[in-house]
Design a protein around this motif. Sequence first.
Motif, PDB file in Angstrom:
ATOM      1  N   ALA A   1       0.690  -1.080  -0.027  1.00  0.00           N
ATOM      2  CA  ALA A   1       0.183  -0.173  -0.091  1.00  0.00           C
ATOM      3  C   ALA A   1       1.066   1.276   0.016  1.00  0.00           C
ATOM      4  CB  ALA A   1      -0.869   0.040   1.215  1.00  0.00           C
ATOM      5  N   ALA A   2       2.112   1.304   0.730  1.00  0.00           N
ATOM      6  CA  ALA A   2       2.663   2.254   0.935  1.00  0.00           C
ATOM      7  C   ALA A   2       3.624   2.399  -0.427  1.00  0.00           C
ATOM      8  CB  ALA A   2       3.851   2.246   2.034  1.00  0.00           C
ATOM      9  N   ALA A   3       4.125   1.682  -1.278  1.00  0.00           N
ATOM     10  CA  ALA A   3       4.666   1.554  -2.251  1.00  0.00           C
ATOM     11  C   ALA A   3       3.636   2.197  -3.407  1.00  0.00           C
ATOM     12  CB  ALA A   3       5.126   0.112  -2.926  1.00  0.00           C
ATOM     13  N   ILE A   4       2.623   1.772  -3.540  1.00  0.00           N
ATOM     14  CA  ILE A   4       1.516   2.415  -4.455  1.00  0.00           C
ATOM     15  C   ILE A   4       1.165   3.459  -4.265  1.00  0.00           C
ATOM     16  CG2 ILE A   4      -1.119   1.984  -5.088  1.00  0.00           C
ATOM     17  CD1 ILE A   4      -0.759  -0.820  -4.871  1.00  0.00           C
ATOM     18  N   TYR A   5       1.079   4.024  -3.109  1.00  0.00           N
ATOM     19  CA  TYR A   5       0.866   5.412  -2.529  1.00  0.00           C
ATOM     20  C   TYR A   5       1.938   6.408  -3.047  1.00  0.00           C
ATOM     21  CZ  TYR A   5      -0.059   9.634  -0.385  1.00  0.00           C
ATOM     22  OH  TYR A   5      -0.441  11.020   0.045  1.00  0.00           O
ATOM     23  N   PHE A   6       2.994   6.069  -2.718  1.00  0.00           N
ATOM     24  CA  PHE A   6       4.219   6.925  -3.011  1.00  0.00           C
ATOM     25  C   PHE A   6       4.519   6.767  -4.301  1.00  0.00           C
ATOM     26  CE2 PHE A   6       4.530   6.494   1.704  1.00  0.00           C
ATOM     27  CZ  PHE A   6       4.570   7.980   2.031  1.00  0.00           C
TER      28      PHE A   6
ATOM     29  N   MET B   1       0.507  11.380  -8.885  1.00  0.00           N
ATOM     30  CA  MET B   1      -0.652  11.796  -9.698  1.00  0.00           C
ATOM     31  C   MET B   1      -1.327  13.123  -9.051  1.00  0.00           C
ATOM     32  SD  MET B   1      -2.424  11.130 -12.342  1.00  0.00           S
ATOM     33  CE  MET B   1      -1.860   9.408 -12.895  1.00  0.00           C
ATOM     34  N   ASN B   2      -1.588  13.125  -7.839  1.00  0.00           N
ATOM     35  CA  ASN B   2      -2.090  14.159  -7.079  1.00  0.00           C
ATOM     36  C   ASN B   2      -1.462  15.451  -7.140  1.00  0.00           C
ATOM     37  OD1 ASN B   2      -4.432  12.552  -6.195  1.00  0.00           O
ATOM     38  ND2 ASN B   2      -3.412  12.311  -4.096  1.00  0.00           N
ATOM     39  N   HIS B   3      -0.245  15.203  -7.091  1.00  0.00           N
ATOM     40  CA  HIS B   3       0.621  16.520  -7.587  1.00  0.00           C
ATOM     41  C   HIS B   3       0.607  17.003  -9.033  1.00  0.00           C
ATOM     42  CE1 HIS B   3       4.125  19.316  -7.062  1.00  0.00           C
ATOM     43  NE2 HIS B   3       4.568  18.734  -8.205  1.00  0.00           N
ATOM     44  N   MET B   4       0.571  16.078  -9.897  1.00  0.00           N
ATOM     45  CA  MET B   4       0.322  16.485 -11.258  1.00  0.00           C
ATOM     46  C   MET B   4      -1.099  17.020 -11.583  1.00  0.00           C
ATOM     47  SD  MET B   4       0.926  14.006 -14.678  1.00  0.00           S
ATOM     48  CE  MET B   4      -0.402  13.040 -14.271  1.00  0.00           C
TER      49      MET B   4
ATOM     50  N   GLU C   1      -3.095  18.694  -9.150  1.00  0.00           N
ATOM     51  CA  GLU C   1      -2.773  19.957  -8.612  1.00  0.00           C
ATOM     52  C   GLU C   1      -2.279  21.045  -9.554  1.00  0.00           C
ATOM     53  OE1 GLU C   1      -1.333  20.182  -4.582  1.00  0.00           O
ATOM     54  OE2 GLU C   1      -2.369  18.592  -4.080  1.00  0.00           O
ATOM     55  N   ARG C   2      -1.043  20.502 -10.125  1.00  0.00           N
ATOM     56  CA  ARG C   2      -0.353  21.512 -11.157  1.00  0.00           C
ATOM     57  C   ARG C   2      -1.306  21.919 -12.408  1.00  0.00           C
ATOM     58  NH1 ARG C   2       5.322  19.002 -12.405  1.00  0.00           N
ATOM     59  NH2 ARG C   2       4.014  18.063 -13.797  1.00  0.00           N
ATOM     60  N   ARG C   3      -2.017  20.869 -12.870  1.00  0.00           N
ATOM     61  CA  ARG C   3      -2.834  21.194 -14.006  1.00  0.00           C
ATOM     62  C   ARG C   3      -4.005  22.059 -13.666  1.00  0.00           C
ATOM     63  NH1 ARG C   3      -7.174  16.831 -15.378  1.00  0.00           N
ATOM     64  NH2 ARG C   3      -7.730  18.143 -13.455  1.00  0.00           N
ATOM     65  N   ASN C   4      -4.568  21.850 -12.430  1.00  0.00           N
ATOM     66  CA  ASN C   4      -5.546  22.717 -12.167  1.00  0.00           C
ATOM     67  C   ASN C   4      -5.092  24.098 -11.856  1.00  0.00           C
ATOM     68  OD1 ASN C   4      -7.411  20.654 -12.387  1.00  0.00           O
ATOM     69  ND2 ASN C   4      -7.603  20.303 -10.065  1.00  0.00           N
ATOM     70  N   ARG C   5      -3.765  24.253 -11.190  1.00  0.00           N
ATOM     71  CA  ARG C   5      -3.264  25.529 -11.237  1.00  0.00           C
ATOM     72  C   ARG C   5      -2.991  26.488 -12.315  1.00  0.00           C
ATOM     73  NH1 ARG C   5       1.491  24.789  -8.539  1.00  0.00           N
ATOM     74  NH2 ARG C   5       0.997  22.739  -7.519  1.00  0.00           N
ATOM     75  N   ARG C   6      -2.445  25.454 -13.434  1.00  0.00           N
ATOM     76  CA  ARG C   6      -2.208  26.157 -14.732  1.00  0.00           C
ATOM     77  C   ARG C   6      -3.505  26.564 -15.313  1.00  0.00           C
ATOM     78  NH1 ARG C   6      -0.470  21.879 -17.522  1.00  0.00           N
ATOM     79  NH2 ARG C   6      -2.569  21.600 -18.660  1.00  0.00           N
TER      80      ARG C   6
END
Length: 132
Positions: free
Chosen positions: A81-86, A92-95, A97-102
């Motif tokens: 679970a940790a490996a999949i999350y990290f 994916m969440n970071h990507m 967020e970046r797309r939404n900000r852009r």
Amino acid sequence: MLKGFKEFIMKGNVVDFAVAVVIGGAFALVVNALVNSVLMPFIAGLVGSPNFDSFLLWNFNGNEVAFGVLLTAIVNFLLVAAAIYFVVVAPMNHMIERRNRRLGITEEEDALDPQIVLLTEIRDALQAGNRR
């Protein structure tokens, strides 16, 4: 080429699902390799054993109760679970967020489904028409 790939990713059909299943199966091999070849040897270095199967043995009326096997399964689950999350979820969440900000999309706008917004507008228009 990237535009076509983006359109492919955004579709929601059976072919996409089939591709996701195949990629998921391949990704499972990567996650298992990470857990078995990197994380479990690290744990073995800390506790002296690559698994806990021999730990927490208890003899109950001549029957061996091996809590260590359960502990090993729990640790393996948490590592996967940790490996999949990290490796997948956090990037994916970071990507996103970046797309939404852009694009200037706020969380409120992102949360509202366009169909719900349209249905709400129709409802409000019908209510306003009934008041006349």
